[in-house]
Scaffold this motif. Structure first.
Motif, PDB file in Angstrom:
ATOM      1  N   PHE A  83       0.803  -1.222   0.000  1.00 35.37           N
ATOM      2  CA  PHE A  83       0.000   0.000   0.000  1.00 35.37           C
ATOM      3  C   PHE A  83       0.839   1.277   0.000  1.00 35.37           C
ATOM      4  O   PHE A  83       0.522   2.224  -0.723  1.00 35.37           O
ATOM      5  N   PRO A  84       1.916   1.385   0.786  1.00 31.31           N
ATOM      6  CA  PRO A  84       2.679   2.649   0.808  1.00 31.31           C
ATOM      7  C   PRO A  84       3.499   2.898  -0.455  1.00 31.31           C
ATOM      8  O   PRO A  84       3.809   4.054  -0.766  1.00 31.31           O
ATOM      9  N   LEU A  85       3.871   1.854  -1.188  1.00 36.37           N
ATOM     10  CA  LEU A  85       4.801   2.016  -2.310  1.00 36.37           C
ATOM     11  C   LEU A  85       4.277   2.928  -3.422  1.00 36.37           C
ATOM     12  O   LEU A  85       5.036   3.773  -3.931  1.00 36.37           O
ATOM     13  N   PRO A  86       3.008   2.806  -3.854  1.00 35.67           N
ATOM     14  CA  PRO A  86       2.534   3.743  -4.888  1.00 35.67           C
ATOM     15  C   PRO A  86       2.590   5.205  -4.432  1.00 35.67           C
ATOM     16  O   PRO A  86       2.857   6.091  -5.255  1.00 35.67           O
ATOM     17  N   ILE A  87       2.348   5.442  -3.160  1.00 35.59           N
ATOM     18  CA  ILE A  87       2.411   6.814  -2.640  1.00 35.59           C
ATOM     19  C   ILE A  87       3.840   7.332  -2.722  1.00 35.59           C
ATOM     20  O   ILE A  87       4.091   8.455  -3.170  1.00 35.59           O
ATOM     21  N   ILE A  88       4.779   6.506  -2.302  1.00 35.79           N
ATOM     22  CA  ILE A  88       6.196   6.900  -2.339  1.00 35.79           C
ATOM     23  C   ILE A  88       6.654   7.137  -3.782  1.00 35.79           C
ATOM     24  O   ILE A  88       7.323   8.135  -4.085  1.00 35.79           O
ATOM     25  N   LEU A  89       6.275   6.225  -4.690  1.00 35.91           N
ATOM     26  CA  LEU A  89       6.658   6.387  -6.096  1.00 35.91           C
ATOM     27  C   LEU A  89       6.046   7.641  -6.702  1.00 35.91           C
ATOM     28  O   LEU A  89       6.700   8.355  -7.483  1.00 35.91           O
ATOM     29  N   ALA A  90       4.789   7.902  -6.356  1.00 30.86           N
ATOM     30  CA  ALA A  90       4.120   9.098  -6.877  1.00 30.86           C
ATOM     31  C   ALA A  90       4.836  10.365  -6.403  1.00 30.86           C
ATOM     32  O   ALA A  90       5.031  11.312  -7.183  1.00 30.86           O
TER      33      ALA A  90
END
Length: 296
Positions: A83-90
């Protein structure tokens, strides 16, 4: 009238509504099978009622609870690590200044989402092959022995989580990049004037600006905690990892289609849907407690 003003939009929406009507609402009457001793020749209405007997059998089925435990564990791992990875990538892509490089990276991470699990699963199995796989070639290069990743229970859940991240992280990134684009740019200008660096801008402006989207996505993730991914598990699992990899959906598939226990499989599916709906209500309630709008 509004419908005339927006008739083109309603016309575009019609195929989607028709799809959900045909495949989500019309089959609802089939849930009656869960309360009957279903016989194919007698049909849904002709089969005899058994009340809650099927559900009692499910509650006393130890293997069902094992698959439920596997489902929850795999889903929780996907939420915690994925769940956190797309936020970090964005956030990282939003800070990239070189537009061409940014587009290339976006294309690379988006592409797996549009590839079926049959192909992704085949690639995973090929990468992890003990004889021809890239990973085992690297292990052998450093003097190690080949590892049978797909046959080891200790590796299976990690493989499932990592392959799910590989496939879906790009799709989540699209959503968060779109949300970041709606943040008022004047806030960043004011932050620069106050001497805030990129880290403080992301923490105090970007993240609060997309918080409602993050909460909504988290609610949807929690509501789907009993959906650990049938396609993925069905492609990747094998008899040696069933104890840790068999989930509710694959159990329903084998019970209903392979063993022809239609009432039993339908009852499990109904049970899962009710729990999922309850989780949506719970997550929505928690979101509202923290000041967010929720989805209901």
């Amino acid at each position: 009238m509004k419908w005339r003003r927006y008739r083109i939009l309603y016309l575009m929406l019609a195929p989607v509504l028709l799809y959900y009507f045909l495949f989500s609402y019309v089959p609802i009457h089939g849930l009656l099978i869960a309360f009957k001793d279903y016989n194919v020749f007698d049909g849904v209405w002709g089969s005899s009622w058994v009340g809650l007997d099927v559900f009692r059998d499910i509650m006393s089925d130890d293997y069902f609870w094992q698959t439920a435990g596997n489902t929850v564990m795999i889903s929780m791992y996907k939420i915690v690590f994925g769940f956190p990875l797309p936020i970090i990538l964005a956030l990282m892509l939003n800070e990239m200044l070189h537009l061409r490089t940014k587009r290339v990276i976006q294309t690379i991470i988006y592409l797996p989402h549009f590839i079926s699990w049959v192909i992704i699963g085949g690639l995973v199995i090929a990468f992890l092959s003990p004889s021809t796989g890239v990973i085992n070639h690297l292990i052998a290069l450093f003097g190690g022995e080949p590892i049978y990743f797909m046959l080891e229970q200790s590796y299976f859940r990690s493989i499932v989580v990592l392959s799910d991240i590989w496939k879906n992280v790009g799709w989540g990134t699209i959503i968060y990049i779109a949300a970041i684009a709606s943040v008022n740019p004047e806030l960043y200008e004011a932050a620069v004037m106050d001497g805030a660096g990129k880290g403080r801008q992301a923490w105090h402006i970007t993240l609060p600006g997309i918080r409602s989207i993050v909460v909504m996505m988290f609610i949807l993730a929690i509501s789907g905690i009993l959906n650990a991914g049938f396609d993925q598990i069905f492609v990747l699992y094998n008899p040696l990892v069933m104890d840790v990899g068999d989930i509710i959906d694959t159990y329903v598939y084998r019970t209903g289609l392979q063993n022809a226990k239609y009432s039993y499989a339908t009852a499990i599916g109904l049970f899962k849907s009710v729990i999922g709906f309850a989780l949506i209500l719970l997550a929505d309630r928690l979101a509202k407690q923290f000041g967010e709008r929720g989805i209901i």
